[in-house]
Write a protein that holds these residues in place. Structure first.
Motif, PDB file in Angstrom:
ATOM      1  N   ALA A 147       0.076   6.546   4.031  1.00  0.00           N
ATOM      2  CA  ALA A 147      -1.126   7.337   4.284  1.00  0.00           C
ATOM      3  C   ALA A 147      -0.788   8.445   5.263  1.00  0.00           C
TER       4      ALA A 147
ATOM      5  N   SER B 191       0.831  -1.201   0.000  1.00  0.00           N
ATOM      6  CA  SER B 191       0.000   0.000   0.000  1.00  0.00           C
ATOM      7  C   SER B 191       0.867   1.253   0.000  1.00  0.00           C
ATOM      8  N   ARG B 192       0.271   2.371  -0.416  1.00  0.00           N
ATOM      9  CA  ARG B 192       0.940   3.663  -0.354  1.00  0.00           C
ATOM     10  C   ARG B 192       0.940   4.178   1.084  1.00  0.00           C
TER      11      ARG B 192
ATOM     12  N   TYR C 126      -7.173   9.477   6.879  1.00  0.00           N
ATOM     13  CA  TYR C 126      -6.936   8.090   7.270  1.00  0.00           C
ATOM     14  C   TYR C 126      -6.628   7.939   8.762  1.00  0.00           C
TER      15      TYR C 126
ATOM     16  N   SER D  92      -2.402  11.656   5.036  1.00  0.00           N
ATOM     17  CA  SER D  92      -3.543  12.564   5.152  1.00  0.00           C
ATOM     18  C   SER D  92      -4.345  12.274   6.419  1.00  0.00           C
TER      19      SER D  92
END
Length: 269
Positions: free
Chosen positions: A168, A165-166, A173, A170
């Motif tokens: 997170a 996954s990227r 999340y 932000s």
């Protein structure tokens, strides 16, 4: 219908019943002539014939393509495609059992299938594929031709369940967001270790932290990442480095304030 009606309709002479029996041989020959003409002349399509005396002419008259030109279609209406290269017969084939599309090759050496390399195929895994909508790789993933990150990019992570996954960052999340005092984190500077990887190059020394040692310290334990069995697996290096940088920044800021205060006192005196 009376006997002879079909013959009359076909253009043949028929007997009236009053003929001299002694001329029967002539009528017999006439019948044989009719049979001979029937087999030698071209029967038109409207009479149930082929309209030609040769196979090619008959196909042309009937509008039927030659055997080699016939396009067979599958249940979806698509044309089957077959290619001929050298002495090999090659055709595309969908192997539903293996969930892959292959090229089927038939030659003097036998018949075998080769997987088609597509966008979702990993060439180094002998046909193992990753679906564009998601998939699972049970072995190693090799990306020898991966592109360098030269545009906007995000750090990649591997979740505890194995998903890539990227990062997170932000607030979308996150929850329970609050500012903290870096000093409250305590001693977050683990001892540096030297080591060699068990399967690495012999004699190649590496330098870094050990997850088990961080797990022993309550201040650094929050930065330890555990595996599914609950054993220390790795370290959240980015989070730890950010926290250490925050403590350094705080310490430098306090030092700058003290120096400024001392300079002010010196100037007054």
């Amino acid at each position: 219908m009376a006997n002879g009606d079909d013959a009359l309709a076909a253009g043949m002479d028929i007997l009236t019943g009053n003929e001299d029996r002694r001329n029967g041989w002539d009528e017999d020959n006439k019948t044989r002539d009719y049979i001979a003409r029937r087999t030698s002349i071209v029967t038109p399509l409207e009479k149930g014939g082929t309209g030609a005396t040769t196979a090619a002419g008959a196909r042309n008259a009937l509008g039927v393509p030659a055997t080699g030109d016939v396009a067979l279609r599958n249940g979806l209406g698509f044309v089957y495609g077959v290619a001929q290269l050298s002495a090999h017969n090659i055709g595309f084939y969908r192997n539903d059992g293996a969930n892959r599309t292959v090229v089927r090759v038939s030659s003097g050496a036998g018949q075998f299938d080769e997987a088609i390399v597509t966008e979702g195929t990993l060439p180094g895994l002998m046909g193992d594929t990753v679906k564009t909508s998601g998939g699972t790789i049970t072995g190693s993933l090799y990306l020898p031709n991966s592109s360098p990150a030269i545009a906007g990019y995000a750090v990649a992570y591997i979740n505890n369940d194995g998903r890539v996954s990227r990062g997170a960052s932000s607030e979308r999340y996150k929850k329970y967001i609050s500012a903290i005092d870096p000093a409250s984190l305590g001693d977050i500077f683990p001892d540096l270790h030297r080591f060699q990887m068990r399967q690495g190059e012999p004699g190649a020394w590496k330098y870094g932290w050990i997850a088990e040692r961080l797990a022993e310290n309550p201040d650094t334990e929050p930065f330890v990442v555990y595996n599914e069995q609950g054993a220390p697996e790795t370290i959240d290096f980015i989070a730890l480095l950010i926290a250490q940088n925050a403590q350094h920044h705080q310490a430098m800021d306090l030092m700058a304030q003290r120096i400024a205060a001392l300079e002010a006192r010196h100037a007054e005196s």
